[in-house]
Design a protein around this motif. Sequence first.
Motif, PDB file in Angstrom:
ATOM      1  N   GLN A 142     -26.060 -26.255-109.995  1.00  0.00           N
ATOM      2  CA  GLN A 142     -24.765 -26.557-110.602  1.00  0.00           C
ATOM      3  C   GLN A 142     -23.698 -25.582-110.108  1.00  0.00           C
ATOM      4  O   GLN A 142     -22.585 -25.987-109.738  1.00  0.00           O
ATOM      5  CB  GLN A 142     -24.883 -26.511-112.130  1.00  0.00           C
ATOM      6  CG  GLN A 142     -23.579 -26.870-112.826  1.00  0.00           C
ATOM      7  CD  GLN A 142     -23.711 -27.007-114.334  1.00  0.00           C
ATOM      8  OE1 GLN A 142     -24.768 -26.763-114.906  1.00  0.00           O
ATOM      9  NE2 GLN A 142     -22.615 -27.396-114.976  1.00  0.00           N
ATOM     10  N   GLU A 154     -20.458 -33.128-115.264  1.00  0.00           N
ATOM     11  CA  GLU A 154     -20.974 -33.160-116.637  1.00  0.00           C
ATOM     12  C   GLU A 154     -20.021 -33.933-117.561  1.00  0.00           C
ATOM     13  O   GLU A 154     -20.456 -34.626-118.473  1.00  0.00           O
ATOM     14  CB  GLU A 154     -21.191 -31.729-117.142  1.00  0.00           C
ATOM     15  CG  GLU A 154     -21.934 -31.613-118.456  1.00  0.00           C
ATOM     16  CD  GLU A 154     -23.425 -31.973-118.372  1.00  0.00           C
ATOM     17  OE1 GLU A 154     -24.022 -31.860-117.285  1.00  0.00           O
ATOM     18  OE2 GLU A 154     -23.965 -32.396-119.405  1.00  0.00           O
ATOM     19  N   ASP A 186     -15.853 -32.920-112.080  1.00  0.00           N
ATOM     20  CA  ASP A 186     -16.396 -32.599-113.406  1.00  0.00           C
ATOM     21  C   ASP A 186     -17.575 -33.530-113.674  1.00  0.00           C
ATOM     22  O   ASP A 186     -17.467 -34.500-114.417  1.00  0.00           O
ATOM     23  CB  ASP A 186     -15.306 -32.766-114.469  1.00  0.00           C
ATOM     24  CG  ASP A 186     -15.808 -32.365-115.847  1.00  0.00           C
ATOM     25  OD1 ASP A 186     -16.905 -31.760-115.940  1.00  0.00           O
ATOM     26  OD2 ASP A 186     -15.116 -32.658-116.828  1.00  0.00           O
ATOM     27  N   PRO A 197     -22.446 -37.180-119.050  1.00  0.00           N
ATOM     28  CA  PRO A 197     -22.970 -36.130-119.936  1.00  0.00           C
ATOM     29  C   PRO A 197     -24.491 -36.021-119.823  1.00  0.00           C
ATOM     30  O   PRO A 197     -25.187 -37.023-119.743  1.00  0.00           O
ATOM     31  CB  PRO A 197     -22.542 -36.612-121.334  1.00  0.00           C
ATOM     32  CG  PRO A 197     -21.363 -37.505-121.087  1.00  0.00           C
ATOM     33  CD  PRO A 197     -21.647 -38.178-119.773  1.00  0.00           C
ATOM     34  N   PHE A 212     -25.978 -34.725-117.279  1.00  0.00           N
ATOM     35  CA  PHE A 212     -26.396 -34.855-115.875  1.00  0.00           C
ATOM     36  C   PHE A 212     -27.327 -33.717-115.456  1.00  0.00           C
ATOM     37  O   PHE A 212     -28.391 -33.947-114.886  1.00  0.00           O
ATOM     38  CB  PHE A 212     -25.182 -34.879-114.947  1.00  0.00           C
ATOM     39  CG  PHE A 212     -25.546 -34.883-113.480  1.00  0.00           C
ATOM     40  CD1 PHE A 212     -25.929 -36.054-112.859  1.00  0.00           C
ATOM     41  CD2 PHE A 212     -25.529 -33.703-112.736  1.00  0.00           C
ATOM     42  CE1 PHE A 212     -26.272 -36.059-111.511  1.00  0.00           C
ATOM     43  CE2 PHE A 212     -25.883 -33.710-111.383  1.00  0.00           C
ATOM     44  CZ  PHE A 212     -26.245 -34.896-110.782  1.00  0.00           C
ATOM     45  N   TRP A 213     -26.944 -32.499-115.721  1.00  0.00           N
ATOM     46  CA  TRP A 213     -27.734 -31.368-115.200  1.00  0.00           C
ATOM     47  C   TRP A 213     -29.075 -31.266-115.897  1.00  0.00           C
ATOM     48  O   TRP A 213     -30.091 -30.957-115.258  1.00  0.00           O
ATOM     49  CB  TRP A 213     -26.942 -30.064-115.269  1.00  0.00           C
ATOM     50  CG  TRP A 213     -25.759 -30.117-114.360  1.00  0.00           C
ATOM     51  CD1 TRP A 213     -24.448 -30.259-114.704  1.00  0.00           C
ATOM     52  CD2 TRP A 213     -25.783 -30.104-112.919  1.00  0.00           C
ATOM     53  NE1 TRP A 213     -23.659 -30.332-113.578  1.00  0.00           N
ATOM     54  CE2 TRP A 213     -24.442 -30.229-112.476  1.00  0.00           C
ATOM     55  CE3 TRP A 213     -26.801 -29.995-111.966  1.00  0.00           C
ATOM     56  CZ2 TRP A 213     -24.105 -30.250-111.124  1.00  0.00           C
ATOM     57  CZ3 TRP A 213     -26.453 -30.016-110.623  1.00  0.00           C
ATOM     58  CH2 TRP A 213     -25.127 -30.141-110.217  1.00  0.00           C
ATOM     59  N   SER A 214     -29.095 -31.544-117.198  1.00  0.00           N
ATOM     60  CA  SER A 214     -30.377 -31.432-117.900  1.00  0.00           C
ATOM     61  C   SER A 214     -31.348 -32.513-117.447  1.00  0.00           C
ATOM     62  O   SER A 214     -32.564 -32.353-117.562  1.00  0.00           O
ATOM     63  CB  SER A 214     -30.169 -31.484-119.416  1.00  0.00           C
ATOM     64  OG  SER A 214     -29.682 -32.757-119.766  1.00  0.00           O
TER      65      SER A 214
END
Lengths: 335, 335
Positions: B274, A322, A320, A326, A328-330
Motif C-alpha cells: 500500500q 481504499e 484513493d 473499501p 481493498f487492502w485487507s
Amino acid sequence: MDDSSAELPVCLAGVQAAARRISQHAHITPVLTCGTLSRLSGLSLHFKAEIFQRGGAFKFRGACNSIFALSEEEAAKGVVTHSSGNHGAAVALAAQLRGIPASVVVPANTPQIKRAAIRSYGVEPIVCEATIDAREAACAQVQAASGAAFVPPYNHRDVIAGQGTIALEFLQQVPGLEAIIVPVSGGGMISGIAVAAKALKPGIKIIAAEPTGRNGAADVAACKAAGELVQLPKPTTICDGLEARLGSLTWRCVQELVDDVITISEEEVVAAMQLVMERMKVVVEPSGAAGVAAALSPQLLRRHPELTHVGVVLCGGNIDIEGRVPGFWSKWLLE
Amino acid sequence: MDDSSAELPVCLAGVQAAARRISQHAHITPVLTCGTLSRLSGLSLHFKAEIFQRGGAFKFRGACNSIFALSEEEAAKGVVTHSSGNHGAAVALAAQLRGIPASVVVPANTPQIKRAAIRSYGVEPIVCEATIDAREAACAQVQAASGAAFVPPYNHRDVIAGQGTIALEFLQQVPGLEAIIVPVSGGGMISGIAVAAKALKPGIKIIAAEPTGRNGAADVAACKAAGELVQLPKPTTICDGLEARLGSLTWRCVQELVDDVITISEEEVVAAMQLVMERMKVVVEPSGAAGVAAALSPQLLRRHPELTHVGVVLCGGNIDIEGRVPGFWSKWLLE
C-alpha cells in the motif's frame, strides 16, 4: 474585441523564468515508454511521469512558481487557496518550502486521503460547505484577516507558466515529439505546455484529452467548436481532477494554441488506468489516465494519421483505492 | 564434506559475463527514492525498480542469460521450463528474442493473467496437475521428444549469474550502499546479488527478506539458524513468488554470503504494498513488496544500527488485482 488577437497571458520567457524559479524544489520527472501501450495505439508513445512530481501531481509546479514569485513582503503574509484535490496539497508543500503560512480551504466532501496529504505538509485544512460560493467566502475571510495572497488553481499567469515547465523538460528529453496529449480541466497545464512547446517547436500539435463524464459534458470541445467560452453544467466524471471549467486566460491559450480535443468515455479512462497499472507498473489517478485513454482512442489516428512520436502527460498518481473499494487492502490477507 | 568451504557456484566474472550477454536485451532499471518511506524506516532507502524489467520482474535476467548461454546446437532444440509465475513468462520472452522454440509447463492453478503473459510472448502454456511431480514429468516428456534444454528457475549457475547483474547496476547507480535487502525464495536472486556485491564491496551487508506466511514457515531463517539445508513444509503466503525452497547451489551462497534474514508477516507485506503504491506511485506484487516490508521492520535497525544507505530490490510488479478483488476495475465506473 477579437479574442484571438488578444495577447496571450504567458510567453516562453515566462515559462523559462518559472523553470529557473522552481528548479531547486521541483523534480525533473522521467519519461517512460511501454511496448504494449505503443503497440495498442499504433504510435510510439512517450509518457511524462508527473506522478513522480512532488506531491504526486504536476500541480506542484504552478503552486511553487506562484509562491516563490511573491515578494518578501507579500510572502510574509502567507497564502491561501481552496481545493478539493492536488492543488491544495501543492500549495501547502510549496508554502512549507518557502517557510510561510498557508491556509487551504477544502469542501466538506473532500476525501480523508486528500486532507491527510495537506496535513502532511503542515497545514490543517479549513472545511467549508461544498459550493464554490462557500469556498470563495472562506478564502476571502482568511485574506481579510491576514492579507494572505490567493493562489488560484489555474487561471493565473504564474500558475500557467509553472505548468509549462513540463514542456521544456519533455522536449529536451524527447526532441522528436510531434504531438503532446494533455488532460484538460481548468486548462492551466495545457495552456503552459502549449505556449512553451509551440515557441520551441512551432509544428508540434497540442491535443487536449477531455472526459465526457456521465453527463456527456465536454466543455473544452464545446468551446472550441463554438469559438467562444461557453458555460456548460459541471461534468460528473471519475476524473475528479478534471471537473473545473476553462477560465478567461486559459481559454485564450486553448483557443489559439490547442489543435484538437479528443473526448473519452468513463470506460475508456478506467481501461487506460488498468493498462497503465498492469503493463507500465505505475499508479495513475483517473485524471492522470485521461491522456492515455486519448492516445488509445481511434479518434486520434483518424484525425492525425501523420503522427508517430506522441507525448502523453501522466499528470497525477494520487489514487484513493481504499476510498473507492473499501476493504481493498485487507482483501489481500484473506485466502 | 564441509559445505562452507565448498566452492561457490558463481563468481564475479560469471556475473560480469552475464551482464555482457544480456545487455542487448535486458533493461538497466532505474533506482527510485521516496521521502516518506525513508522517513518511516529511519534510513536513506534506494529502490532498484525491477518492476520495470522486461516481463515485469527480475526473472528475465536469469532466463535471458541461461538461454543466450546455450550453444547454437543446444538452442536449436529449444528450451523447456515449469513455472506458475514470472519465470515462465521470462523464459518465453527470452526464447522469443533468441528465435528458438520454448515450452512452458504451468500447474492447473495458474491464474489466467500469468497464462496470458506467457501467451503474449508466443508460447501456449502446457497445463498439468498442480504438483511438483506432474510439473517435472511434463517437462521430461517435452525433453524426451525434442531434446529441449531445461531452464531451471533458480538453482543453476547461469540463472544465479543473470540475477546477479542487478548488483552490478545497483552499486554503479548508488556506490554508497551499505546493505542490500533482497526478497528470498529459491535464492537465485540473493545468491547472484551477494556474489557480485561482496566481490565489488566486501563490507556490504546482504540481507534476506522472508515472509513467514500464514503457517510461519520461514525456511531461509531456519536454515541459517541450523547451519544446514533443512526441509520445511511449503509456506502459504500471499507472496506467491516466494513459495520455493532454497536449492543446493543457492544454499551454499546464502550460507556463506547472506548476513541476516528479516522475517515479515503477511500484514507487513500488505502494508508495504500500500505504501509503495500510494506514496511511490509504482505497482509491486506482494513478493516485490517483501523487501520494503523488511526495510520498514524494526528488526532491521535493532540488529544493524550502523546502517544509513540501504538498497531494496522491488523485484516484481505483476499484480493480479482483478483476480484478488473481482470487479475491482468496474467499481471505478459506479457512483
